[in-house]
Design an enzyme around this catalytic site. Structure first.
Site, PDB file in Angstrom:
ATOM      1  N   GLY A   1      48.565  23.850  57.901  1.00  0.00           N
ATOM      2  CA  GLY A   1      48.114  25.209  58.158  1.00  0.00           C
ATOM      3  C   GLY A   1      46.605  25.293  58.177  1.00  0.00           C
TER       4      GLY A   1
ATOM      5  N   LEU B   1      50.830  29.541  36.453  1.00  0.00           N
ATOM      6  CA  LEU B   1      51.583  30.486  37.279  1.00  0.00           C
ATOM      7  C   LEU B   1      51.009  30.560  38.685  1.00  0.00           C
ATOM      8  CD1 LEU B   1      49.784  33.286  37.699  1.00  0.00           C
ATOM      9  CD2 LEU B   1      50.471  33.692  35.366  1.00  0.00           C
ATOM     10  N   ARG B   2      51.884  30.884  39.628  1.00  0.00           N
ATOM     11  CA  ARG B   2      51.448  31.101  41.013  1.00  0.00           C
ATOM     12  C   ARG B   2      51.517  32.581  41.312  1.00  0.00           C
ATOM     13  NH1 ARG B   2      56.313  28.251  43.627  1.00  0.00           N
ATOM     14  NH2 ARG B   2      57.140  29.295  41.799  1.00  0.00           N
TER      15      ARG B   2
ATOM     16  N   CYS C   1      42.093  29.806  42.938  1.00  0.00           N
ATOM     17  CA  CYS C   1      42.113  28.612  42.086  1.00  0.00           C
ATOM     18  C   CYS C   1      41.720  27.316  42.787  1.00  0.00           C
ATOM     19  CB  CYS C   1      43.498  28.462  41.448  1.00  0.00           C
ATOM     20  SG  CYS C   1      43.843  29.789  40.266  1.00  0.00           S
TER      21      CYS C   1
ATOM     22  N   THR D   1      41.072  28.812  33.268  1.00  0.00           N
ATOM     23  CA  THR D   1      40.829  27.428  33.675  1.00  0.00           C
ATOM     24  C   THR D   1      39.365  27.120  33.400  1.00  0.00           C
ATOM     25  OG1 THR D   1      42.487  27.667  35.395  1.00  0.00           O
ATOM     26  CG2 THR D   1      40.941  25.820  35.626  1.00  0.00           C
TER      27      THR D   1
ATOM     28  N   GLU E   1      47.074  27.846  32.270  1.00  0.00           N
ATOM     29  CA  GLU E   1      48.162  28.597  32.903  1.00  0.00           C
ATOM     30  C   GLU E   1      48.431  28.033  34.298  1.00  0.00           C
ATOM     31  OE1 GLU E   1      50.287  30.886  31.663  1.00  0.00           O
ATOM     32  OE2 GLU E   1      51.143  30.410  33.605  1.00  0.00           O
TER      33      GLU E   1
ATOM     34  N   LYS F   1      40.506  50.058  34.960  1.00  0.00           N
ATOM     35  CA  LYS F   1      41.681  49.191  35.018  1.00  0.00           C
ATOM     36  C   LYS F   1      42.602  49.458  33.821  1.00  0.00           C
ATOM     37  CE  LYS F   1      41.411  44.646  36.930  1.00  0.00           C
ATOM     38  NZ  LYS F   1      40.920  43.270  36.819  1.00  0.00           N
TER      39      LYS F   1
HETATM   40  N1  LIG Z   1      45.110  33.922  39.516  1.00  0.00           N
HETATM   41  C1  LIG Z   1      45.862  32.863  39.345  1.00  0.00           C
HETATM   42  O1  LIG Z   1      46.827  32.614  40.079  1.00  0.00           O
HETATM   43  C2  LIG Z   1      45.578  31.893  38.228  1.00  0.00           C
HETATM   44  C3  LIG Z   1      46.540  30.936  37.879  1.00  0.00           C
HETATM   45  C4  LIG Z   1      46.275  30.063  36.841  1.00  0.00           C
HETATM   46  C5  LIG Z   1      45.054  30.128  36.184  1.00  0.00           C
HETATM   47  N2  LIG Z   1      44.120  31.042  36.560  1.00  0.00           N
HETATM   48  C6  LIG Z   1      42.867  31.090  35.815  1.00  0.00           C
HETATM   49  O2  LIG Z   1      42.944  32.161  34.884  1.00  0.00           O
HETATM   50  C7  LIG Z   1      41.669  32.788  34.738  1.00  0.00           C
HETATM   51  C8  LIG Z   1      41.783  34.270  35.068  1.00  0.00           C
HETATM   52  O3  LIG Z   1      42.137  34.389  36.429  1.00  0.00           O
HETATM   53  P1  LIG Z   1      42.547  35.795  37.070  1.00  0.00           P
HETATM   54  O4  LIG Z   1      42.878  35.521  38.492  1.00  0.00           O
HETATM   55  O5  LIG Z   1      43.543  36.463  36.182  1.00  0.00           O
HETATM   56  O6  LIG Z   1      41.135  36.559  36.947  1.00  0.00           O
HETATM   57  P2  LIG Z   1      40.732  38.015  37.437  1.00  0.00           P
HETATM   58  O7  LIG Z   1      39.383  37.875  38.015  1.00  0.00           O
HETATM   59  O8  LIG Z   1      41.838  38.611  38.238  1.00  0.00           O
HETATM   60  O9  LIG Z   1      40.631  38.851  36.088  1.00  0.00           O
HETATM   61  C9  LIG Z   1      39.694  38.632  35.083  1.00  0.00           C
HETATM   62  C10 LIG Z   1      39.600  39.894  34.211  1.00  0.00           C
HETATM   63  O10 LIG Z   1      38.776  39.598  33.077  1.00  0.00           O
HETATM   64  C11 LIG Z   1      38.021  40.771  32.784  1.00  0.00           C
HETATM   65  N3  LIG Z   1      36.873  40.423  31.939  1.00  0.00           N
HETATM   66  C12 LIG Z   1      35.757  39.737  32.270  1.00  0.00           C
HETATM   67  N4  LIG Z   1      34.949  39.600  31.203  1.00  0.00           N
HETATM   68  C13 LIG Z   1      35.579  40.191  30.160  1.00  0.00           C
HETATM   69  C14 LIG Z   1      35.265  40.365  28.785  1.00  0.00           C
HETATM   70  N5  LIG Z   1      34.133  39.878  28.244  1.00  0.00           N
HETATM   71  N6  LIG Z   1      36.145  41.017  28.001  1.00  0.00           N
HETATM   72  C15 LIG Z   1      37.289  41.514  28.519  1.00  0.00           C
HETATM   73  N7  LIG Z   1      37.643  41.366  29.816  1.00  0.00           N
HETATM   74  C16 LIG Z   1      36.797  40.721  30.617  1.00  0.00           C
HETATM   75  C17 LIG Z   1      37.656  41.326  34.150  1.00  0.00           C
HETATM   76  O11 LIG Z   1      37.278  42.690  34.076  1.00  0.00           O
HETATM   77  C18 LIG Z   1      38.963  41.098  34.924  1.00  0.00           C
HETATM   78  O12 LIG Z   1      39.832  42.215  34.811  1.00  0.00           O
HETATM   79  C19 LIG Z   1      40.724  32.012  35.645  1.00  0.00           C
HETATM   80  O13 LIG Z   1      40.103  31.012  34.888  1.00  0.00           O
HETATM   81  C20 LIG Z   1      41.643  31.379  36.659  1.00  0.00           C
HETATM   82  O14 LIG Z   1      41.129  30.193  37.202  1.00  0.00           O
HETATM   83  C21 LIG Z   1      44.364  31.942  37.544  1.00  0.00           C
END
Ligand SMILES: NC(=O)c1ccc[n+]([C@@H]2O[C@H](COP(=O)([O-])OP(=O)(O)OC[C@H]3O[C@@H](n4cnc5c(N)ncnc54)[C@H](O)[C@@H]3O)[C@@H](O)[C@H]2O)c1
Length: 463
Positions: free
Chosen positions: A257, A154-155, A264, A123, A152, A35
């Site tokens: 829907g 964001l959507r 999330c 989260t 965070e 990645k």
């Molecule tokens: N996706 C969303 O829309 C969204 C919105 C708001 C909040 N969140 C929250 O944000 C957090 C992240 O969500 P996401 O969707 O970006 O997650 P994701 O699963 O897309 O990405 C997580 C990343 O963290 C990396 N990772 C894991 N352990 C690691 C470590 N020890 N060191 C370095 N990297 C590491 C993984 O390889 C992965 O690339 C979650 O808690 C989620 O609930 C997500």
């Protein structure tokens, strides 16, 4: 200011690129070397509108860096964001799996070399930031740091705009120094008068869960109203409009829907229930929201079954849209992941299309035939199901699709199409909460259990 972001998923990359856009010097860190290699070349492993351009722009300006070397990112940083995943635990008990957060805390601790604020952007349940503080202090007793929470909101699909023009920024801190540092990195948002909610750490942690649970509540609420509409012959689109124009209610998240999905809402509602349970507090509304969502998925399977005559065995069903919502390739907890396997299990053949989620679908939807275009998916089908409301599906040549199908049945699980126009073309149209449903024999048996299906009325327009 030098900033480190640990985790390069949706939240990590968007936050990193946007902080770089603010003018900070940002290093994004991940344990996934593949990645990081792609990101360092300006290639995005995920689909998010506008993100690739923003990443490239800031890479070129040398404000954004990607590495697997956590020391390089953390050393000298004033703020370190933890933005790793917090999926539902594999035990299936609803708890958030915090192992990635705690691993990040342990990994970053030895590299703290001056005062820094370590911020949970993931989260996380109430109490996690304090636990992160304990882990860091244990691993590096001489470290000078504060922990903070900055959830965070964001959507996916609108992430950059949400980050650069948020409704609010929530900051949970336990020291003035940490607050000052966090306010400083968000300074550009002061200029556009973004409200800042500064609270205790625990309050900030809870705000995120409460906000997501409330939005999920709106979705489950309107889905139950939609089910009632089907019985009494009302149109949920009109009901939602009539409700949503009340400023106290608001129009957003009142779209009937197949139920909410994504990375999330499902996990966050379940995690909130666990937090409440641990503290001996009833959260009955959220409990019901989760149950209603699961029931809605099952109801959609029955709706499709009825639409194809009561038995999907041997039928070919075209599915348009697989991602949990438009403008993302994210398939996590998407309705497709429960609805499609249920149809396959009863012997249906499924031909599906999604503008962005085909790679993910290949991995997570075995047995589904993936088609290059929506037209290819629908050709020869016994029914077409609209599952994700991508814009490109709004402008399809539906007459051509009808002509290519074996039987012109359209199940519109997002209420995108005008029922009257579809019926005019010759489709048997089935929406969600939009009045009449045809009565096939199997549906009669089902309705005897469910309490009857009303014939309803056609949708009326609202000026
Ligand atoms: N996706 C969303 O829309 C969204 C919105 C708001 C909040 N969140 C929250 O944000 C957090 C992240 O969500 P996401 O969707 O970006 O997650 P994701 O699963 O897309 O990405 C997580 C990343 O963290 C990396 N990772 C894991 N352990 C690691 C470590 N020890 N060191 C370095 N990297 C590491 C993984 O390889 C992965 O690339 C979650 O808690 C989620 O609930 C997500």
């Amino acid at each position: 200011m030098k900033i480190a972001v640990i985790g390069t998923g949706y939240v990590g990359v968007v936050s990193g690129a946007c902080f770089a856009e603010f003018g900070h010097d940002v290093t994004c860190i991940d344990i996934d070397a593949g990645k990081i290699e792609r990101l360092a070349r300006g290639e995005l492993p995920i689909y998010e509108p506008g993100l690739e351009n923003l990443v490239r722009k800031n890479l070129d300006a040398h404000r954004l860096h990607f590495t697997t070397d956590i020391g390089r990112g953390v050393s000298g940083s004033a703020v370190i964001f933890i933005a790793v995943g917090t999926p539902a635990s594999r035990r299936g008990d609803g708890y958030a799996d915090l192992s990635y957060v705690y691993a990040a805390a342990r990994d970053l601790a030895p590299h703290l070399d001056g005062y820094a604020v370590v911020v949970d952007k993931s989260t996380v349940p109430v109490g996690t930031a304090r636990q992160v503080a304990r882990i860091i202090a244990e691993a590096n007793p001489s470290a000078s740091f504060d922990v903070a929470s900055n959830p965070e909101f964001l959507r996916e699909g609108a992430a950059i705009n949400d980050f650069l023009r948020p409704d609010r920024v929530v900051i949970g801190v336990a020291s003035e120094r940490a607050e000052e540092v966090l306010r400083a990195i968000y300074r550009p948002l002061y200029l556009i008068e973004t409200p800042f909610v500064v609270t205790s750490i625990e309050t900030a942690e809870l705000i995120k869960y409460a906000a997501n649970a409330f939005l999920a509540t709106k979705v489950s609420f309107i889905n139950e109203i939609a089910n009632l509409c089907e019985e009494i012959g009302a149109d949920v689109q009109d009901v939602a409009k009539g409700m949503g124009l009340d400023g106290r209610i608001g129009r957003k998240f009142l779209h009937a829907g197949p139920g909410y999905g994504g990375s999330c809402f499902p996990k966050d509602t379940r995690a909130l229930l666990r937090i409440a349970q641990e503290h001996g507090v009833a959260c009955r509304i959220v409990e019901a929201v989760v149950e209603v969502n699961a029931a809605q998925r099952a109801r959609m399977v029955r709706k499709i079954r009825r639409a194809v005559g009561g038995d999907e065995g041997g039928k070919t069903i075209a599915v348009l849209g697989l991602a949990f919502k438009p403008e993302t390739d994210d398939l996590r907890e998407a309705p497709a992941l429960t609805i499609l396997p249920a149809l396959l299990e009863r012997g249906a053949a499924i031909r599906a299309h999604d503008p962005q989620a085909m790679r993910e679908a290949e991995a997570h939807l075995p047995g589904v035939v993936l088609c290059a275009t929506p037209y290819e998916a629908c050709a020869g089908a016994d029914a077409a199901v609209l599952l994700t409301e991508w814009n490109e599906y709004r402008a399809l040549d539906l007459a051509a699709i009808k002509a290519s199908m074996r039987i012109p049945v359209l199940v519109d699980l997002r209420n995108v199409y005008d029922p009257a126009a579809l019926r005019e073309i010759g489709f048997a149209y089935h929406g969600v909460g939009r009045g009449s449903l045809p009565r096939f024999p199997a549906a009669r048996i089902l309705t005897a259990v469910a309490g009857g299906i009303g014939s309803g009325s056609a949708s009326r327009g609202i000026a």
